[in-house]
Structures are given as structure tokens and as C-alpha cells.
Design a protein around this motif. Structure first.
Motif, PDB file in Angstrom:
ATOM      1  N   LYS A  49       0.816  -1.220   0.000  1.00 21.87           N
ATOM      2  CA  LYS A  49       0.000   0.000   0.000  1.00 21.87           C
ATOM      3  C   LYS A  49       0.848   1.268   0.000  1.00 21.87           C
ATOM      4  O   LYS A  49       0.535   2.228  -0.684  1.00 21.87           O
ATOM      5  N   PHE A  50       1.910   1.291   0.771  1.00 24.34           N
ATOM      6  CA  PHE A  50       2.626   2.542   1.022  1.00 24.34           C
ATOM      7  C   PHE A  50       4.018   2.588   0.406  1.00 24.34           C
ATOM      8  O   PHE A  50       4.777   3.496   0.678  1.00 24.34           O
ATOM      9  N   GLY A  51       4.352   1.640  -0.412  1.00 18.15           N
ATOM     10  CA  GLY A  51       5.696   1.636  -0.983  1.00 18.15           C
ATOM     11  C   GLY A  51       6.680   0.947  -0.059  1.00 18.15           C
ATOM     12  O   GLY A  51       6.403   0.746   1.121  1.00 18.15           O
ATOM     13  N   TRP A  52       7.845   0.600  -0.614  1.00 18.99           N
ATOM     14  CA  TRP A  52       8.848  -0.111   0.189  1.00 18.99           C
ATOM     15  C   TRP A  52       9.289   0.751   1.352  1.00 18.99           C
ATOM     16  O   TRP A  52       9.428   1.977   1.216  1.00 18.99           O
ATOM     17  N   ASN A  53       9.555   0.067   2.475  1.00 21.73           N
ATOM     18  CA  ASN A  53       9.967   0.806   3.663  1.00 21.73           C
ATOM     19  C   ASN A  53      11.309   1.499   3.484  1.00 21.73           C
ATOM     20  O   ASN A  53      11.562   2.527   4.099  1.00 21.73           O
ATOM     21  N   ALA A  54      12.177   0.946   2.639  1.00 15.25           N
ATOM     22  CA  ALA A  54      13.498   1.556   2.468  1.00 15.25           C
ATOM     23  C   ALA A  54      13.389   2.892   1.744  1.00 15.25           C
ATOM     24  O   ALA A  54      14.328   3.683   1.769  1.00 15.25           O
ATOM     25  N   PHE A  55      12.237   3.174   1.109  1.00 15.23           N
ATOM     26  CA  PHE A  55      12.083   4.423   0.379  1.00 15.23           C
ATOM     27  C   PHE A  55      11.419   5.502   1.224  1.00 15.23           C
ATOM     28  O   PHE A  55      10.693   6.345   0.714  1.00 15.23           O
ATOM     29  N   THR A  56      11.658   5.454   2.547  1.00 15.45           N
ATOM     30  CA  THR A  56      11.251   6.540   3.427  1.00 15.45           C
ATOM     31  C   THR A  56      12.508   6.939   4.190  1.00 15.45           C
ATOM     32  O   THR A  56      13.376   6.095   4.393  1.00 15.45           O
TER      33      THR A  56
END
Lengths: 412, 119, 207
Positions: A196-203
Motif C-alpha cells: 500500500k505505502f511503498g517499500w519501507n526503504a524508500f522513506t
């Protein structure tokens, strides 16, 4: 998207039905007793090939085409070798130690979701389970060193355990942001969240957590530059000095299984499992309930998953071929003075990111941009702060404060 | 039931132990076994072992172990907090900040007293 | 099925506990203790408290056991560290053990289960998991089992907020206390060897 995510979120409850029994038997006999050890065997082959290329050699090429039968030859060699146990050793504990380490590596893989529906089990506290079983290996390593009655083994084991427990803390703390965003400890829910929110590494906080997790993960599997426990030039082979033949083989297997497991876990927690695109639930939204769509989506997911895992594994080989060993005092310093404070700060940044981006329930471009810039700046400032404080403190201390023997040698 | 998940864990534990012990059993059948006093000696670079092996270690290791236990317990508190954060308000964040600050004070104390220095 | 499994785990746990007390070698005693912790984790799983089971393994086997091992390596004669079962502390030890046992038995006996009966006096049948109409706590219980970490977190932040902060304070106190006790006060001329040779020797003897 809703169809797909609803399909991922399966119940945590399991019935002991004949179907479950068949699925479990397949997992245990084909997966855990067949495919995973096979992957590990060929990881060893790959490492030898990769390391050889880095050193301008060819690597194993005698047994079979490209040396592909080398792992089998190695296994035969280990089996027909004499298993020597030193006379003063504590025999039973000496046998138990590699079993504990290997069991710990096997058990970690039980909660990894390889693709939709392709997960052995999905307990609600999956991540705590994972951390718990992986924390068994320091105990096995200590017992290995202690039971050998060898000074080098014991020193190696003590160092190994000190290092492992020090890096376990940042490794565990780095997973907190992921749990916070997904609102669950189940690895399937974490995968679901990233659809849903995109990969966690991309925050921003996720990237920091990812970096910390990787560093700590490399330390957890005792690989260069964190291979103090088995520093050949100082303490022979550390805790497995007194292990020969197949008993050594078990430690070897456990180490590579650990590398594989940590790569899988990093992929699931931070790189969106098997999803090929960071901000799209691409293969998952193909699922419309039919068997064909499941097979197609799972094939894509599994292929991408394995590609990502291979990337991590290659990166670890690369690091090993490139970097020398770290000094033990710097190693411990880095864990406690850099990584732990960074992790603690990062939890607060993760909460900020949650409030800005995740709270509305779906990703919105405006809030996402605000989060990327605002929380990104915050995270960068946090990293700067920790490094600045450390430099300040190190500059205030005398130059030989962390290595008195050296200072004494120079001064005396 | 949720607990049935752990039936699989139990079975996996058996498979793992079996996977470790099976090759060792094979070794016992296949591998040569020629004992000699020298071979069964502990290997310390070819030098005869001198003095006691299980010596007393420094307190430093123990300090690291204590800090490990403290932070491990902290993570056990953090996990449920993180899982429940979405359904809780600002109060939860404040509460956790206080908790983290307390723990961090402990770490800072250890740092200031120099026990984090590996010498 | 569940009952025989419980009995088997309980029996193993008791054996492990006996092993802890009777083992001559300290590391082996600690290893028996680890086995006992593992049995407790199994019992937690059987009670459908899998979060607690994972925590039990993480804290007790993963952390406390390591602390114990390091503690043993700190003792002066770890090599000959054999439990002395005939020393002068035998009688006080037995008395202390009996006192703890009595306190536990008294506490458990006086605990009251949700159904209102005493802990020993009745075996309460476990209610069905499926939430029934009009029975609020069954739905609550079902959620508590399916999503235990989240429920524990909510309770920490609301009902047990003060206890939670006190636990943080206790942890900090433990850390500070350990550091204060264990830190060796560097006496002048004592900690820093005068020459490189002495430094080498010091490094060599204290691994």
C-alpha cells in the motif's frame, strides 16, 4: 489493490486439518530439508567463484562444469573425515553447540513470506518470534567455545558473544519503525503494508533503519568486517577451533544459512518482499481469485524475491572481498555509541513519518512530499547530531584513551 | 487456533536437529577413527597447553551483557507499543519518549563512566 | 491430547529444574536452566500466549542465559567451579528455598480465577474461541489471542501506563547500578602499565 491486499491478509489461525499436514510436510521435507540447504551449498560455491574473480583467479572449476559439483565433493569430504573431539572437552555440550546454532538458523526461516500464501507460518507475533529464535545462536557459540577447553576457543567465543549481543540491539531496534507503520508484528502484514505505502526503504527513517539493519545483520552472521570471533591471525579459528569434519560443517552450514536468512528478512522488512516496483502493488493486484492468477503473481514475486536476496548475498561477498577486519574496540564502540543512539532517535522519526504519511490510511502525494522533505531533514539532522556528538567526545578524550596499551608503549 | 502455528515450529525444530545429527551419524559409520593421545590434545598452535583454560574473564564482558539484557527488555516493551501506536494518541508518543529518555540516560551514564570503552 | 502434552512438558520442566539444582558444573547447571525456560515458553504457547512465549525465549534464553554464562566466567575459579553441595550454606539454602516455595504456593492458592473459583479447586473449561452473540468478552478474548502484541501495547499505554514508566525506571536503575558496582576505579599507576612489555603481559593475561 483492495482485492490483492485482502488476499494477502490471511488468518493467523491454523487448523490441524489433513491439508495443513500436507502443506507442512512439503515445507519441512522439500523446503527446509531440501531446497534451503541446497541454496546454501551453492552460496558457498558462488562465494568461492566471486572471491576468486575479485582476486583475479578462476575459482573451483575441476569438479563438474564450472565446478558446479564442488558442493557435493565438499560434503563427501566432510563426511569421510575423522571427527576429532579433544580429550578434556565436555563431550555432550560439544555436540550440542553446533546443533543449537543450526537449529536457530533453520527456525528463523519459518516466518519469512516468500510470496503470497507462500509462508510456512504467520503467527501474530512473527517478528518477535524471529528475533527470539535468532538470539539462540550466541548461546550455541558460547557453548562451543566453552566446551572445547581450548583457550583460543574460549576467547573467540567470549568475543563472539560480546559482539553478537552488542549488534543484536541495533538490529532489533531498527525493525521498530517497520512494526510501527504496519501496526502489526506479523511479517505478512508488513509485506501487506508495503504493497500500500511503498517499500519501507524508500522513506527517510526507513532508509536509516535499513542501513543499520544491514550493518548489524552482517555483524550478526560474523562476516567481514565483523569477523573478530574467528580472526584466524589472532585466535586460530575462534570458537570452532576444536571442531573438525562434519561438526565444523554444521557451523559452516549455519553461517551461510544465517546469511540467507538475514537477506530474506531484510528483503521482507525493507524492500517490499518480492514486489518489483517500489510504489506499486504490481504482481499482487493481478490476483483475482483464480488459481492461474495466483500462480502467475507468485512466480513473479518469488523470482523478484530471490533476485533481491541474491543481491544482498552478493553485497556481503563483495564486502568480504574488499574490507579488512575491524578492531574490536572500534567494533563495540560503533554498536553502542553510534548505532544504538541512532536507532532510538529513529523511532521518534518513524512516529513523525507515521503521523504525516501513514495516518490517513492511503498514500497522498502532497503529504508524502511533505514527509519526504520534513522527516528527511529531521533524519539527516539526527544522523549529523549523533556523529557530531561522537566526534566532539572523542576529541575531548586523550588520543590513546581507547587503547591504553598503545599509549603506554608510546609514552613508556 | 493461533497456537497451532507452533506445532509447525516444533516439527521444524525436530527436522533441524535431525538434519544436524543425521550427517554426524553417517560420519560415525563411514569416517575413519584412529585415536592417538596427540591427536586428542587441544590445539593451541602446536604448543602443549599450559595452565588452566577456564580462566577468569574481565568484568567488561559482564557489563555488556547487562546492557544487552536491559535494552533487550526495552525492545520487548517497544514492540507492543509500536504495534498499537496507530490506535493510540499523542499520549502514547509522550509516554514512549519518556521511557526512551530514561533508557538513554542509563546508556549516557555508562558512556560517561567510561565502561563503553573496550580496553 | 492437550493434557498429555502438558504433562510431558511439565515433567520435562521439572527434570530440567532438578538438573539445575543437582548439576555439579555451573555451566551445565545454567544449561539445564535454559531447558527449563524453554519448557515455560512451551507452556505459554499452550496457553495461547504466543507473544509471551516469544518474549520468554528472547529474554530468558537469548539474554539472561548469556548473562549467566558471563557471570560464571567472572567467578574466580570457573574451571573448578563445581557446586558445593556440602558446604555451610546448605541449611540456610534449603530454608530459603522452602520459604520461596511456601510463598508461591500460598499466592497461587489464593489467586482467584475469572470464574470465581480458587486456582486449584476447579478446572475451568476453556471457553470457545468463536465470538458468540451478546457475549462481549468472548470477542475481546478472541482479539486478544489473534492480535496479542497490539492488545498488550494498548494496555501498556492506558491501564498500565504508570507501571510501564516504572519498568523503564527500574531498567535504568539496574543499568546504573551495574555500571557503578562493576566499574574498576582506575588507581594511578595501577591501570596503565609503565612499559610496553607490561602492557603486552597485561593484555595477555586478561583476555
Amino acid at each position: 489493490m483492495d482485492v490483492g491486499t485482502a488476499l494477502i491478509a490471511q488468518s493467523h489461525r491454523v487448523d490441524l486439518s489433513p491439508t495443513t499436514a500436507i502443506v507442512w510436510a512439503l515445507w519441512l521435507l522439500v523446503g527446509f530439508a531440501g531446497i534451503f540447504p541446497g541454496i546454501v551449498a551453492y552460496m558457498v560455491w558462488l562465494e568461492r567463484k566471486v572471491a576468486a574473480r575479485f582476486q583475479d583467479r578462476i575459482g573451483p572449476n575441476r569438479v563438474g562444469p564450472f565446478g558446479l559439483l564442488q558442493p557435493i565433493a565438499d560434503a563427501i569430504k566432510l563426511i569421510v573425515k575423522e571427527s576429532i573431539v579433544p580429550r578434556p572437552a565436555d563431550g555432550l555440550v560439544h555436540l550440542l553447540a553446533p546443533v543449537i546454532v543450526l537449529a536457530s538458523a533453520f527456525l528463523t526461516l519459518a516466518v519469512v513470506p516468500f510470496a503470497v500464501g507462500l509462508v510456512p507460518i504467520d503467527p501474530p507475533s512473527g517478528l518477535v518470534y524471529l528475533i527470539a529464535v535468532s538470539s539462540l545462536s550466541p548461546l550455541g557459540i558460547f557453548l562451543a567455545g566453552w566446551s572445547s577447553r581450548n583457550k583460543y576457543s574460549l576467547i573467540g567465543a567470549m568475543r563472539a558473544v560480546a559482539q553478537l549481543v552488542s549488534y543484536e540491539i541495533p538490529q532489533v531496534l531498527a525493525t521498530i519503525p517497520v512494526v510501527l507503520w504496519a501496526g502489526s508484528l506479523s511479517l505478512v502484514s508488513i509485506f501487506d503494508h508495503q504493497a500500500k505505502f511503498g517499500w519501507n526503504a524508500f522513506t527517510p527513517p526507513g532508509l536509516l533503519a535499513f542501513a543499520i539493519f544491514l550493518i548489524a545483520g552482517v555483524a550478526e552472521v560474523n562476516r567481514t568486517p565483523f569477523d573478530i570471533p574467528e580472526a584466524e591471525s589472532e585466535i586460530i579459528a575462534g570458537y570452532h577451533t576444536e571442531y573438525s569434519g562434519m561438526r565444523f560443517g554444521l557451523f559452516f552450514l549455519a553461517e551461510y544459512l544465517g546469511v540467507f536468512a538475514i537477506s530474506c528478512v531484510a528483503t521482507v522488512l525493507f524492500l517490499g518482499g518480492g514486489m518489483p516496483l517500489p510504489f506499486s502493488s504490481f504482481p499482487v493486484n493481478l490476483i483475482d481469485g483464480s488459481v492461474g492468477s495466483y500462480i502467475l503473481a507468485d512466480a513473479i514475486l518469488l523470482a523478484v524475491f530471490l533476485a533481491k536476496v541474491l543481491l544482498f548475498i552478493f553485497a556481503m561477498f563483495w564486502v568480504r572481498a574488499t574490507l579488512p577486519r575491524m578492531r574490536i574496540d572500534r567494533l563495540m564502540n560503533f554498536a553502542w555509541k553510534y548505532l544504538v543512539p541512532l536507532c532510538v532517535l529513529n523511532i521518534l522519526f518513524a512516529a513523525a513519518w507515521f503521523e504525516v504519511v501513514v495516518r490517513p490510511g492511503r498514500i497522498e502525494a502532497g503529504r508524502w512530499a511533505v514527509g519526504m522533505i520534513g522527516v528527511g531533514l529531521l533524519t539527516a539532522a539526527g544522523v549529523q547530531l549523533v556523529f557530531w556528538a561522537n566526534r566532539k567526545l572523542a576529541a575531548a578524550a586523550p588520543i590513546d584513551a581507547d587503547w591504553p596499551a598503545v599509549g603506554a608503549a608510546r609514552g613508556g | 487456533m493461533v497456537a497451532h502455528n507452533y506445532v509447525f515450529v516444533g516439527l521444524l525444530l525436530l527436522v533441524a536437529v535431525g538434519f544436524a545429527l543425521a550427517p554426524l551419524a553417517l560420519v560415525a559409520l563411514v569416517a575413519p577413527r584412529k585415536r592417538s593421545p596427540t591427536k586428542a590434545d587441544v590445539f593451541e598452535c602446536g604448543v602443549r597447553t599450559h595452565g588452566e583454560t577456564w580462566v577468569r574473564f574481565r568484568i567488561q564482558y559482564y557489563i555488556y551483557a547487562i546492557m544487552f539484557v536491559v535494552f533487550d527488555v526495552e525492545t520487548v516493551f517497544l514492540y507492543p507499543w509500536a504495534a498499537a501506536y496507530g490506535s493510540l494518541g499523542t499520549f502514547a508518543l509522550v509516554e514512549m519518549t519518556v521511557f526512551l529518555a530514561l533508557l538513554f540516560a542509563g546508556l549516557a551514564y555508562a558512556w560517561a563512566k567510561g565502561v563503553l570503552r573496550w580496553a | 491430547m492437550a493434557r498429555s502434552l502438558f504433562l510431558a512438558i511439565a515433567a520435562l520442566g521439572l527434570l530440567a529444574a532438578l538438573g539445575t539444582v543437582l548439576a555439579r558444573n555451573l555451566v551445565r547447571a545454567a544449561l539445564h536452566l535454559v531447558a527449563f525456560f524453554f519448557c515455560v515458553a512451551c507452556l505459554f504457547v499452550m496457553l495461547e500466549a504466543e507473544f509471551l512465549a516469544a518474549v520468554q525465549v528472547l529474554i530468558y534464553i537469548g539474554a539472561v542465559a548469556i548473562l549467566l554464562m558471563f557471570g560464571i566466567m567472572l567467578t574466580r575459579n570457573a574451571a573448578t567451579a563445581e557446586a558445593d553441595l556440602s558446604g555451610g550454606w546448605r541449611v540456610p539454602g534449603v530454608i530459603a528455598g522452602l520459604c520461596v516455595f511456601a510463598a508461591l504456593a500460598f499466592g497461587i492458592n489464593n489467586a482467584v480465577s475469572p470464574s470465581g473459583s480458587g486456582a486449584w479447586s476447579a478446572i475451568v473449561a476453556r471457553p470457545a474461541l468463536e465470538p458468540a452473540e451478546g457475549v462481549a468478552w468472548k470477542a475481546e478474548r478472541s482479539r486478544a489471542i489473534d492480535d496479542m502484541p497490539r492488545v498488550v501495547g494498548e494496555q501498556f499505554m492506558t491501564r498500565y501506563a504508570l507501571a510501564f514508566e516504572l519498568a523503564g525506571l527500574l531498567l535504568t536503575a539496574a543499568l546504573v547500578g551495574a555500571v557503578a558496582l562493576a566499574r574498576e576505579e582506575p588507581a594511578p599507576g595501577d591501570s596503565e602499565p609503565a612499559t610496553a612489555v607490561e602492557a603486552e603481559a597485561a593484555v595477555g593475561t586478561t583476555p
